[in-house]
Design a protein around this motif. Structure first.
Motif, mmCIF file in Angstrom:
data_model
loop_
_atom_site.group_PDB
_atom_site.id
_atom_site.type_symbol
_atom_site.label_atom_id
_atom_site.label_comp_id
_atom_site.label_asym_id
_atom_site.label_seq_id
_atom_site.Cartn_x
_atom_site.Cartn_y
_atom_site.Cartn_z
ATOM 1 N N GLY A 192 4.939 48.609 31.728
ATOM 2 C CA GLY A 192 4.546 48.597 33.610
ATOM 3 C C GLY A 192 3.857 49.823 33.923
ATOM 4 O O GLY A 192 4.287 50.984 33.502
ATOM 5 N N ARG A 193 2.633 49.526 34.512
ATOM 6 C CA ARG A 193 1.778 50.501 34.949
ATOM 7 C C ARG A 193 2.404 51.189 35.991
ATOM 8 O O ARG A 193 1.827 52.502 36.339
ATOM 9 N N ARG A 194 3.251 50.720 36.943
ATOM 10 C CA ARG A 194 3.932 51.523 37.915
ATOM 11 C C ARG A 194 5.501 51.261 37.620
ATOM 12 O O ARG A 194 5.947 51.096 36.592
ATOM 13 N N GLY A 195 6.250 51.760 38.628
ATOM 14 C CA GLY A 195 7.600 51.797 38.420
ATOM 15 C C GLY A 195 8.611 50.662 38.831
ATOM 16 O O GLY A 195 8.265 49.520 38.951
ATOM 17 N N THR A 350 -0.647 33.374 41.973
ATOM 18 C CA THR A 350 0.621 34.010 42.559
ATOM 19 C C THR A 350 1.384 32.853 43.129
ATOM 20 O O THR A 350 1.045 31.705 43.525
ATOM 21 N N GLY A 351 2.682 33.253 43.278
ATOM 22 C CA GLY A 351 3.472 32.068 43.806
ATOM 23 C C GLY A 351 4.271 31.345 42.876
ATOM 24 O O GLY A 351 3.874 31.073 41.626
ATOM 25 N N THR A 352 5.637 30.781 43.409
ATOM 26 C CA THR A 352 6.296 29.939 42.536
ATOM 27 C C THR A 352 5.755 28.147 42.630
ATOM 28 O O THR A 352 4.651 28.010 43.311
HETATM 29 P P1 NAP Z 1 2.087 38.654 38.212
HETATM 30 O O1 NAP Z 1 3.308 38.457 38.905
HETATM 31 O O2 NAP Z 1 0.940 38.846 39.329
HETATM 32 O O3 NAP Z 1 2.276 40.088 37.621
HETATM 33 C C1 NAP Z 1 1.554 40.617 36.655
HETATM 34 C C2 NAP Z 1 1.656 42.209 36.201
HETATM 35 O O4 NAP Z 1 0.878 42.701 35.564
HETATM 36 C C3 NAP Z 1 2.246 43.083 37.320
HETATM 37 O O5 NAP Z 1 3.082 43.787 36.885
HETATM 38 C C4 NAP Z 1 0.827 43.923 37.459
HETATM 39 O O6 NAP Z 1 0.971 45.272 37.735
HETATM 40 C C5 NAP Z 1 0.436 43.990 35.847
HETATM 41 N N1 NAP Z 1 -1.000 44.240 35.508
HETATM 42 C C6 NAP Z 1 -2.095 43.803 36.160
HETATM 43 N N2 NAP Z 1 -3.279 44.402 35.608
HETATM 44 C C7 NAP Z 1 -2.756 45.469 34.789
HETATM 45 C C8 NAP Z 1 -3.330 46.011 33.835
HETATM 46 N N3 NAP Z 1 -4.686 46.189 33.884
HETATM 47 N N4 NAP Z 1 -2.704 46.882 33.181
HETATM 48 C C9 NAP Z 1 -1.354 46.981 33.199
HETATM 49 N N5 NAP Z 1 -0.795 45.825 33.998
HETATM 50 C C10 NAP Z 1 -1.392 45.179 34.647
HETATM 51 O O7 NAP Z 1 1.678 37.823 37.246
HETATM 52 P P2 NAP Z 1 2.573 36.949 36.134
HETATM 53 O O8 NAP Z 1 3.506 37.455 35.785
HETATM 54 O O9 NAP Z 1 1.424 36.194 35.516
HETATM 55 O O10 NAP Z 1 3.000 35.609 37.253
HETATM 56 C C11 NAP Z 1 1.852 34.760 37.956
HETATM 57 C C12 NAP Z 1 2.858 34.137 38.992
HETATM 58 O O11 NAP Z 1 3.739 33.123 38.299
HETATM 59 C C13 NAP Z 1 3.851 34.986 39.624
HETATM 60 O O12 NAP Z 1 3.963 34.553 40.999
HETATM 61 C C14 NAP Z 1 5.065 34.523 38.988
HETATM 62 O O13 NAP Z 1 6.339 35.008 39.871
HETATM 63 C C15 NAP Z 1 4.980 33.005 38.679
HETATM 64 N N6 NAP Z 1 6.040 32.698 37.673
HETATM 65 C C16 NAP Z 1 7.206 32.324 37.877
HETATM 66 C C17 NAP Z 1 8.194 32.304 36.856
HETATM 67 C C18 NAP Z 1 9.492 31.727 37.363
HETATM 68 O O14 NAP Z 1 9.938 31.645 38.541
HETATM 69 N N7 NAP Z 1 10.506 31.662 36.400
HETATM 70 C C19 NAP Z 1 7.880 32.345 35.647
HETATM 71 C C20 NAP Z 1 6.261 32.537 35.296
HETATM 72 C C21 NAP Z 1 5.673 33.003 36.326
HETATM 73 P P3 NAP Z 1 0.816 45.962 39.109
HETATM 74 O O15 NAP Z 1 1.810 45.410 40.105
HETATM 75 O O16 NAP Z 1 0.579 47.075 38.997
HETATM 76 O O17 NAP Z 1 -0.632 45.338 39.498
#
Ligand code: NAP
Length: 434
Positions: A192-195, A350-352
Motif C-alpha cells: 500500500g503506498r499509504r497507511g 469505483t463503487g459496488t
Molecule cells: P480501488 O478501490 O480504487 O483501489 C485501488 C488501490 O490502488 C488504492 O489502494 C490506491 O492507493 C492504489 N493505487 C493506485 N495507483 C497506485 C500506484 N500508482 N501505486 C501504488 N498503488 C496505487 O480499486 P479496486 O481495488 O480496483 O476496486 C475497484 C472498485 O471495485 C472499488 O470500488 C472496489 O470496492 C470494488 N470492488 C468491490 C469488491 C467487493 O465488494 N467484494 C471486490 C472487488 C472490487 P491510493 O488510495 O493511495 O490511491
C-alpha cells in the motif's frame, strides 16, 4: 415506439435496461448488446468465483432479459462490427455501459517484465475471460506481491492463497484451479503506498483474510496511528481498520503468509529476464494525505506481481473521452446528443455493483425527460442493426443462445462447482452449432 441500445451487459447495462423498461413499459424496445455471446460482464468475469452470493444478482438480470421489451444481442463488438454513429441511426438513444476492462499502468521501469500482470488479466484468467485463458501466471516462485490496497487486491491475494477445498462451491475455472493447486507461493506481500487509515478495503472482504485455511494475514502495529485516531474515521472505514488491527493478534502456523506492507510505494521492478523483486520507496503522508517518498528504498522479492491499482474504459472512435479519468467525457451520464454512459464508463472504476442501480436509473430519467414515454420515432431499432450485421457477416446471438451455453456449462460442472465455464469464444459458438 422508441428503440434503445445499451452497449455492455454487465450490472450497469442491466440496471439501465430495467429502468428504461419501467419508464417506457411497452412503448420502448431495449436491446442489450455485448461483444461476447454470454452476458453479465463484471458478474461473470470480475466478481471473485468464491463470492457466489454476489454473483446471484444475475438472477435479477435474468428477469430483465426475459421481459418482452428487452433483447440480448451478443457476439457484436461496437467499434468494430458496428460504429456508435451507425447505432445512433438505428436507435433513439445509445447508452455505453462497457465498464472499465483495462488495467491502469503503474508507470514505473520494469513493469513490462514477464511476471508482472494487471489485475484485469489475473482476475480474467481465473474467471474464464477468453482473452486471458492463456495467461499462465508464474506460480512457481515462493514470493508474490499484490500492489494496491483496494478490494481487488484482496480478491487477488485471497485467490492466490486458498486451498483446493476452499474453492468448493465456487465457479473458478478448471485451468486456474489446477494451476493454483500446484502453486509454490508461500509469501504474498500486499503493498500500500499509504497507511492503514487510507485503505480502500471493505470490512467483509478484509475480514475473510482472517479465516483462511492455509494463509495468515500479518500487520505491523507500528504502521498504525494511535488507536484513538480511529474515532475520526467514518464507521465502515473504522471497522476495516479494526479488523486490520486484529490481524496482529492472530497466531497460527500456516502454509502461506500475507504481509501487509504499508507506506510502500513501488518505484521499479527488476530481474534478469523476468520479475524478481520490486524496488519500493518508504513513504509518509503529506499535508493533503498523499504519499510522499522519504528516499529510503528496499527490495521486496516477487516473481509474480499483480498490480491492482484501478482500471480504465477503452476509448471508442468519435466518442468524447476523458483520458485522465479513463472514462467517457459526460455530464451526469450524457455524452452528447442521444448518447449516454452509465456505470464505470460514466463514473470511473469505483463503487459496488449496487452503485450502478441509481446510476442507471438517473440516466434513464434523463432519457425519459429528453424523449417522454409515449413519444415515438421511425427509427428501426434491432431490425436495422441486424440487417447491417448480416451484410457484414456478423452472426449475433440471443438470450436463448445464452441459456443453451449456460445449461451446457452447468451440465459439465466439476463436483463442488456450480458450472464449468467455457473459456473460449469458439467453444461458446460450437455449443450453438455455429
Ligand atoms: P480501488 O478501490 O480504487 O483501489 C485501488 C488501490 O490502488 C488504492 O489502494 C490506491 O492507493 C492504489 N493505487 C493506485 N495507483 C497506485 C500506484 N500508482 N501505486 C501504488 N498503488 C496505487 O480499486 P479496486 O481495488 O480496483 O476496486 C475497484 C472498485 O471495485 C472499488 O470500488 C472496489 O470496492 C470494488 N470492488 C468491490 C469488491 C467487493 O465488494 N467484494 C471486490 C472487488 C472490487 P491510493 O488510495 O493511495 O490511491
Amino acid at each position: 415506439m422508441r428503440h434503445f441500445a445499451i452497449v455492455g451487459s454487465g450490472p450497469a447495462g442491466f440496471y439501465t435496461a430495467e429502468a428504461l423498461e419501467k419508464a417506457y413499459g411497452d412503448g420502448a424496445r431495449v436491446d442489450i448488446l455485448d461483444r461476447f455471446p454470454v452476458p453479465y460482464g463484471l458478474i461473470r468475469f470480475g466478481v471473485a468465483p468464491d463470492h457466489q452470493s454476489l454473483k446471484a444478482v444475475s438472477k435479477r438480470y435474468d428477469k430483465v432479459a426475459e421481459s418482452p421489451g428487452v433483447d440480448f444481442i451478443g457476439n457484436v463488438t461496437v467499434g468494430r462490427d458496428v460504429s456508435v454513429d451507425e447505432l445512433l441511426e438505428f436507435y433513439d438513444a445509445v447508452i455505453l455501459a462497457i465498464g472499465a476492462p483495462h488495467d491502469r499502468k503503474l508507470g514505473i521501469p520494469g513493469e513490462d517484465l514477464p511476471g508482472v500482470i494487471g489485475s484485469a488479466e489475473f482476475v480474467g484468467w481465473y474467471n474464464g475471460h477468453p482473452e486471458f485463458a492463456d495467461l499462465d501466471p508464474p506460480l512457481d516462485g515462493s514470493h508474490a506481491a499484490v500492489i494496491g490496497n483496494g478490494n481487488v487486491a484482496l480478491d487477488c491475494a485471497r485467490i492466490l492463497s486458498k486451498t483446493r477445498a476452499e474453492f468448493e462451491g465456487s465457479d473458478i475455472v478448471g485451468h486456474a484451479l489446477e494451476a493454483l493447486d500446484k502453486s509454490a507461493i508461500r509469501t504474498i506481500t500486499i503493498l500500500g503506498r499509504r497507511g492503514p487509515h487510507q485503505i480502500a478495503m471493505t470490512p467483509k472482504e478484509l475480514g475473510e483474510l482472517g479465516h483462511l485455511e492455509a494463509a495468515l494475514p500479518i500487520v505491523d502495529l507500528r504502521d498504525f496511528p494511535p488507536r484513538e485516531a480511529d474515532e475520526a474515521l467514518e464507521p465502515g472505514q473504522r471497522k476495516s481498520v479494526t479488523i486490520l488491527r486484529e490481524f496482529a493478534d492472530l497466531r497460527a502456523n500456516k502454509r502461506t503468509t500475507m504481509v501487509f506492507d504499508f507506506f510502500a510505494k513501488p518505484i521499479a521492478i527488476e530481474g534478469e529476464g523476468r520479475a524478481e523483486h520490486i524496488v519500493v520507496e518508504r513513504t509518509e503522508l503529506d499535508d493533503k494525505g498523499g504519499a510522499r517518498g522519504t528516499g529510503e528504498t528496499y527490495e521486496v522479492p516477487a516473481s509474480l506481481i499483480i498490480s491492482c491499482i484501478g482500471y480504465s474504459t477503452p476509448p471508442i472512435d468519435g466518442v468524447a473521452y476523458d483520458k485522465r479519468g479513463g472514462k467517457f467525457l459526460n455530464e451526469r451520464g450524457k455524452i452528447g446528443d442521444r448518447l449516454y454512459a452509465v456505470g464505470w464508463a460514466r463514473r470511473g472504476p469505483t463503487g459496488t455493483i449496487g452503485t450502478n442501480r441509481p446510476d442507471g436509473y438517473e440516466v434513464a430519467d434523463q432519457i425519459a425527460a429528453d424523449m417522454p414515454p409515449g413519444s415515438s420515432s421511425d427509427r428501426p431499432g434491432a431490425e436495422g442493426l441486424k440487417a447491417l450485421l448480416e451484410g457484414r457477416g456478423v452472426m449475433p446471438t440471443d438470450y436463448d443462445d445464452w441459456r443453451k451455453i449456460e445449461a451446457t456449462e452447468v451440465a459439465r460442472a466439476r463436483p463442488g462447482s456450480p458450472r464449468e465455464k467455457f473459456v473460449r469464444v469458439e467453444h461458446w459458438l460450437e455449443t450453438l452449432g455455429r
